[in-house]
Design an enzyme around this catalytic site. Structure first.
Site, short mmCIF file in Angstrom:
data_model
loop_
_atom_site.label_atom_id
_atom_site.label_comp_id
_atom_site.label_asym_id
_atom_site.label_seq_id
_atom_site.Cartn_x
_atom_site.Cartn_y
_atom_site.Cartn_z
N GLY A 37 -69.51 -15.04 -37.20
CA GLY A 37 -70.63 -15.96 -37.05
C GLY A 37 -70.88 -16.74 -38.31
N SER A 82 -63.63 -31.87 -28.61
CA SER A 82 -64.70 -31.73 -27.62
C SER A 82 -65.56 -32.99 -27.44
CB SER A 82 -65.62 -30.56 -28.01
OG SER A 82 -66.23 -30.80 -29.25
N LYS A 134 -74.27 -25.06 -29.51
CA LYS A 134 -74.52 -26.41 -29.00
C LYS A 134 -75.80 -26.46 -28.18
CE LYS A 134 -69.66 -27.80 -29.13
NZ LYS A 134 -68.46 -28.23 -28.40
N VAL A 158 -76.51 -14.98 -40.61
CA VAL A 158 -77.00 -14.49 -39.31
C VAL A 158 -77.18 -12.98 -39.31
CG1 VAL A 158 -76.04 -16.41 -38.02
CG2 VAL A 158 -74.64 -14.39 -38.38
N GLY A 159 -76.82 -12.31 -40.40
CA GLY A 159 -77.09 -10.88 -40.50
C GLY A 159 -75.89 -10.00 -40.28
N LYS A 160 -74.68 -10.49 -40.53
CA LYS A 160 -73.49 -9.68 -40.27
C LYS A 160 -73.43 -8.47 -41.20
CE LYS A 160 -70.73 -13.15 -41.01
NZ LYS A 160 -71.75 -14.19 -41.24
N THR A 161 -73.66 -8.70 -42.49
CA THR A 161 -73.57 -7.59 -43.45
C THR A 161 -74.72 -6.61 -43.26
OG1 THR A 161 -72.53 -9.09 -45.04
CG2 THR A 161 -73.43 -7.04 -45.89
#
Length: 944
Positions: free
Chosen positions: A389, A844, A887, A393-396
């Site tokens: 991500g 896209s 999106k 976003v808070g992965k760790t």
């Protein structure tokens, strides 16, 4: 007959000599046998040795010694003794004759013992022709020195300098004194030619230089050559002496220190103060291994036992001892078979995950599934999970929460930019300063064999001359292989099957496919505005407030301010920047509160003094008012008693105020004294308010209402002063938000309420989350056959190709819808994608570009509040895209109501949370004709 006469007779008798190819020997003497000194030679040719023995029996005790030329194919400066001796032994006959120098030495055989022959050089010889090949026999001419003047001053001076230098050499090296004695015994006294020969003999110079001296027949020139050689020898002797002195000093110092240490150890051992180093180390390692003996694998125990036995045999001063000790230190420090007790309580895990993170239902669900499987099995296995991500976003932090929920030890290391395989697999013990890899260090640090290991930034692995770390991670992150993970340093298999690996990445496409195939990818797309509001209110604000030492009643950040902060300052997918902005707000609030605290203390003192003064003035007026209102003398007397009571009460209040204001030496009250004085003042004023009522109930005074109302006013005034100045709350609202964080960074992404003709809103994905962008098409010029397309906006190669495809598809669709419209054939178009400074790429935007071109060609507006995304083929088919959630978040931020997605992305949309999809009208299409109907419906009218 003298020896010289004997030599002359030998030379006249026969000029044939046995030739000894030099150097044919087994020691390192490389100079030719040309000088008058004893020289020991070991002959390897048996025939030559037999010929020498036979000649000596016939009293022919002389032999010719000639230096062998270097092989032209080899470098003479490179020493290769065994190969050289082998090649010389292979030379026979003419080959050997060709390799000999012409000038050699007539040498006398003094003794033969076995294959060892002692030669003494006498005269110079020159080879004239070969007589016999085996053994090599040659004809020679005896050479004599050129005539010279013994009284020549230059020759004398040169010889004196040679003698002086030789004396210095003999002082530094006593080994050559024996050669001087041998010379005098066999040859006699020195003369100029013999001096030159002797000096060259002891110089140890290069064999070619010595051969040059040998071939020189001019005595003066020979002396000059010898002088150069002995001078060089003298310099070498000085360097040797300095090196020997330095080494001797170092060795003597080290020996002295070593002896003292050994004596100290012996003394301590005798006194029982200390055991032997090796015994103490062995005891320490065995003691450390004792609790793990049952869990430790047998092959590891065997290696440890072998190393312990090896340690006892090594000297403590050897380098191998330190290597073995370090190896045993690591082997015994690892948690072999030691596992932490895991917590399989689902409710407990859910509570911890909800405490630490808001949302992230996919991640939480996967963790709970892992715990549920472990609970049913009774034990848990290791897994490899990859959290992908945008940043922030808070992965760790999810890794920390997972470790807490599972009751596992946590270890984190980053592999961003890592280019050395040894960081993963460890160094081999043969290297100086060798260390194990990160996984072995992890197990030693955490002390358990089932930790949670967070590998950060796995998509940013490097690759250099030291190997490819991504390939090394294949073994580490493979559930089928890491049960026997082999570290180069330990060189014993380690079981990592119980370790839970959590990897983090920003862009999954950057991870090598074989490595990605081993991981279970969970995407953390980012947060919408509602989620950011909850995170800011429940997590970030609370943590920041506590870190700044501010109480909740001292500050209030309104929801409107937080919403403005998120939308105008922190639009990225994560919340890291939001946390920084909140910290910035609270730092400024802390500074403001500290400054207000000083001001509040001063204003409180002034306010209380003014209040006390007003109360004293009022207390003198109240009895008169009561007396005037009451008829008769009794009432006046009662009024006087009321005056005394009221005056007494107010005086007590004044005293309380004065005491509270003068308690401190500086004349300022502390917070406690301020609060006490304020409470005391209020109590006294309340008592003043009740007192007239009591008098009235007894019938003494009937006109007490004016007094009561006036006292009430003064009490409220004092209370207001306290609230306004001491507990003044700082409120952060939209109106003053800019005072704390500055001007807004972002402005509305939505530029148009109703997009003009030729402009369509598209949706894009970036590493920071989603965003909306406009595709603008304008007419440059029109004329027959001028159809062309100009592209700007810093578009990548893929996006440029999409624009060309869009131009072709738009032309075909316009031909279907309006066959008589030659717009694309006769128009030069300019397609631009703002913002021009931002690089853009990806397929896209294809459907958006087609819609923009058709809007311009048909002069029709697209539907209001519409955004679309999707890749288009040349036949008009709509292909799936990525980043659906990002999106949608971007569309909601721009207040878009209608979104068009490819049909293949319906699955991604259905997996989103309900609050993300709320309020959106989403259409899924397979062909561009469906988009055409949605964008240019019956309500769309041409622009006139």
């Amino acid at each position: 007959m003298s020896e010289s006469d004997d030599l002359d007779a030998f030379a006249a008798d026969d000029s044939r000599l046995l030739s000894s190819a030099w150097p044919r020997k087994e020691f390192s003497w490389q100079n030719p046998v040309v000088f008058i000194i004893n020289l020991l030679i070991c002959f390897l040719d048996s025939k030559l040795l037999e010929a020498l023995v036979e000649n000596r029996k016939r009293s022919v005790a002389y032999v010719g010694a000639f230096l062998l030329k270097d092989d032209p194919e080899t470098d003479p400066s490179i020493v290769s003794g065994s190969d050289s001796a082998k090649s010389i032994n292979d030379l026979k006959g003419k080959d050997l004759f060709k390799r000999l120098h012409e000038v050699g030495t007539l040498a006398q055989i003094t003794s033969i013992q076995g294959d060892q022959v002692v030669l003494v050089g006498h005269r110079r010889l020159r080879i004239t022709e070969m007589v016999d090949e085996d053994p090599l026999t040659v004809k020679v001419d005896h050479l004599k020195e050129k005539p010279y003047n013994k009284d020549d001053d230059v020759i004398k001076a040169t010889s004196f300098e040679v003698i002086a230098t030789l004396r210095d050499i003999l002082k530094t090296n006593s080994l050559w004194k024996d050669h001087v004695q041998t010379y005098t015994q066999h040859i006699g006294d020195f003369n100029y030619p013999r001096l030159a020969d002797f000096g060259a003999a002891i110089s140890g110079a290069n064999k070619l230089l010595c051969q040059q001296v040998l071939e020189e027949l001019d005595v003066y020139e020979r002396l000059k050559l010898t002088l150069e050689l002995v001078k060089k020898e003298m310099e070498i002797s000085k360097i040797q002496e300095s090196i020997a002195k330095a080494i001797e000093e170092k060795i003597s110092g080290d020996q002295r220190r070593y002896l003292l240490n050994e004596q100290l150890k012996a003394i301590k051992k005798e006194l029982g103060l200390e055991t032997d180093d090796k015994s103490a180390l062995t005891a320490k390692f065995r003691e450390r291994l004792e609790p793990k003996n049952k869990q430790c694998p047998p092959h590891v125990l065997q290696v440890i036992e072998e190393e312990l036995n090896k340690l006892q045999l090594l000297e403590a001063s050897s380098s191998e001892f330190n290597v073995t000790r370090n190896y045993l230190d690591w082997l015994t420090a690892l948690p072999w078979g030691n596992y932490s007790d895991e917590n399989f309580d689902i409710q407990h895990a859910q509570k911890i995950l909800d405490e630490d993170h808001y949302g992230l239902s996919d991640v939480k669900e996967r963790i709970l599934e892992f715990i549920a499987v472990g609970k049913l099995r009774g034990t848990s296995q290791g897994k490899i999970i990859c959290l992908s991500g945008p940043p922030g976003v808070g992965k760790t932090s999810v890794g920390h929460s997972m470790a807490r929920a599972l009751n596992r030890r946590f270890y984190r290391f980053s592999v961003g930019g890592l280019a050395d395989v040894a960081e993963i697999k460890g160094h081999r013990r043969t290297y100086v300063g060798a260390m194990p890899g990160k996984m072995v260090q992890c197990l030693k640090n955490v002390g358990t064999a089932n930790p949670l290991v967070l590998i950060d930034e796995i998509d940013k692995l490097g690759k250099g001359h030291a190997g490819d770390p991504a390939s090394a991670l294949l073994e580490l992150l493979d559930p089928e292989q890491n049960a026997n993970f082999l570290d180069h340093f330990l060189d014993v298999p380690i079981d990592l099957s119980k370790v839970l690996f959590v990897c983090t990445a920003n862009v999954v496409e950057m991870i090598p496919n074989p490595l990605l195939d081993r991981m279970e990818v969970i995407a953390l797309a980012g947060y919408i505005t509602d989620e950011k509001m909850h995170i800011a209110r429940d997590y970030l604000e609370k943590t920041t407030r506590e870190a700044c030492g501010i109480k909740s009643e001292q500050v209030e950040v309104t929801d409107a301010a937080l919403l403005a902060l998120i939308e105008n300052y922190c639009r990225e997918a994560g919340v890291r920047n939001l946390q920084k902005q909140i910290e910035k707000i609270y730092r400024k609030i802390a500074l403001q509160l500290v400054r207000q605290g000083v001001t509040n203390e001063q204003s409180l003192k002034v306010s209380l003094q003014q209040g006390a003064k007003q109360l004293r003035e009022k207390s003198t007026e109240e009895p008169t008012q009561i007396a005037d209102d009451g008829p008769g003398g009794k009432k006046l007397e009662d009024g006087n008693s009321h005056e005394r009571a009221t005056t007494t009460t107010l005086t007590e209040s004044e005293q309380a105020i004065e005491v509270s204001l003068h308690e401190q030496p500086n004349g300022t009250a502390t917070e406690e004294s301020e609060a006490t004085s304020h409470e005391h003042l209020v109590e006294q004023l309340e008592a003043d308010k009740v007192q007239p009522t009591l008098l009235s109930s007894d019938g003494i005074a009937t006109t007490d209402q004016p007094v009561d109302s006036k006292v009430n006013i003064k009490t409220s005034d004092v209370k207001d002063v306290k609230v306004d100045n001491v507990i003044e709350k700082v409120i952060v609202d939209v109106s003053n938000l800019a005072d704390f964080v500055g001007k807004p960074v972002f402005h509305a992404e939505r530029i148009y309420d109703q997009t003009p003709v030729g402009v369509v809103m598209g949706l894009a994905w970036t590493a920071m989350g989603g965003s909306t962008l406009y595709v603008e098409t304008a007419l440059v010029e029109q004329g027959e056959g001028k159809g062309a397309l100009l592209l700007t906006g810093q578009l990548g190669d893929v996006m440029k190709e999409s624009a060309q495809i869009a131009h072709t598809v738009a032309r075909a669709i316009l031909l279907q819808k309006e066959p008589d419209n030659p717009f694309f054939a006769d128009s030069k178009l300019h397609l631009h994608v703002p913002a021009g400074a931002t690089p853009k790429d990806g397929p896209s935007a294809g459907c958006t570009m087609i819609t923009s071109m058709l809007s311009l060609a048909m002069k029709k507006h697209v539907k209001k509040e519409l955004a679309m995304t999707g890749e288009v083929t040349l036949t008009g088919r709509i292909l799936p895209i990525g980043g659906v959630k990002e999106k949608i978040i971007a569309a909601r931020r721009s207040e878009v109501k209608t979104i068009i997605f490819p049909s293949a992305n319906r699955r991604d949309f259905d997996e989103l949370a309900a609050n993300v999809k709320e309020g959106l009208e989403v259409h899924f299409v397979d062909d561009y004709n469906q988009i055409f109907e949605l964008a240019f419906g019956s309500n769309s009218k041409p622009q006139i």
